[in-house]
Scaffold this active site. Structure first.
Site, PDB file in Angstrom:
ATOM      1  N   ASP A 172       0.889  -1.164   0.000  1.00  0.00           N
ATOM      2  CA  ASP A 172       0.000   0.000   0.000  1.00  0.00           C
ATOM      3  C   ASP A 172       0.927   1.214   0.000  1.00  0.00           C
ATOM      4  OD1 ASP A 172      -2.231   1.710   0.315  1.00  0.00           O
ATOM      5  OD2 ASP A 172      -1.962   1.701   2.487  1.00  0.00           O
TER       6      ASP A 172
ATOM      7  N   GLU B  31      -1.221  -1.580  -4.806  1.00  0.00           N
ATOM      8  CA  GLU B  31      -2.466  -0.845  -5.009  1.00  0.00           C
ATOM      9  C   GLU B  31      -2.224   0.330  -5.951  1.00  0.00           C
ATOM     10  OE1 GLU B  31      -6.099   0.707  -2.198  1.00  0.00           O
ATOM     11  OE2 GLU B  31      -4.084   0.751  -1.361  1.00  0.00           O
TER      12      GLU B  31
ATOM     13  N   HIS C  42      -2.321   0.824   7.134  1.00  0.00           N
ATOM     14  CA  HIS C  42      -1.569   0.630   5.892  1.00  0.00           C
ATOM     15  C   HIS C  42      -1.107  -0.824   5.732  1.00  0.00           C
ATOM     16  CE1 HIS C  42      -1.667   4.849   4.887  1.00  0.00           C
ATOM     17  NE2 HIS C  42      -1.318   5.129   6.127  1.00  0.00           N
TER      18      HIS C  42
END
Length: 174
Positions: free
Chosen positions: A28, A84, A157
């Site tokens: 992330d 992501e 996260h």
């Protein structure tokens, strides 16, 4: 040139139909906090957050991010990466640029280590783990802990990164 298939982006040289990657690192990306999570055959091997100090220069923070990601990669030796894609609802140009720069550093390090990179959208990830592409951060975190059988707390996260890895793991051939 990246190619797109069912909301998953990947480099052509790494997309091999029928090939299964055993150890997946999910990322992330972010400049202040980059989450990572490593899965192997459905088991959590590790997760955490790489944080940078906002008082440092952007260049120093990007260098730190790259160095710390290399340490994580050397420790876990993933066979591929799920990352992501960037998504901003209401972000200023500066935050978009900083996020893109940090993502670039992460992808550069992964490419240097010849680790295949698969990009997934936030909605695809949320749908895979919660059943809704519009799930909240709280719902996502809850489902990550439940599905991956994590007893304690998981930082936001890191939970996002584990969700990315889980999503890619479930898109592979059985």
């Amino acid at each position: 040139m990246p190619t797109s298939t069912s909301r998953t982006r990947f480099s052509k040289e790494y997309h091999l139909p029928g090939v299964k990657f055993n150890r997946i690192i999910g990322i992330d990306p972010g400049l202040s906090a980059t989450g990572y999570g490593v899965l192997e055959k459905g088991k959590v091997l590790g997760f955490g957050v790489i944080r940078t100090d906002a008082r440092e220069s952007v260049a120093q923070r990007l260098a730190q991010l790259g160095t710390e990601l290399e340490q994580v990669l050397n420790r876990f030796k993933p066979s591929c990466c799920a990352i992501e894609t960037l998504f901003f609802k209401n972000g200023g140009a500066r935050s978009v640029i900083l996020s893109a720069q940090s993502r670039g550093v992460l992808m550069f390090i992964l490419t240097q280590k010849k680790i295949p990179i698969f990009e997934l959208t936030p909605a695809t990830i949320k749908l895979a783990i919660t059943g809704s592409g519009r799930a909240s951060k709280t719902q996502l975190n809850f489902m990550v802990r439940k599905v991956l059988k994590i007893a304690g707390a998981v930082q936001e996260h890191a939970a996002d990164a584990l969700a990315v890895a889980y999503c890619l793991q479930n898109r592979q051939p059985q």
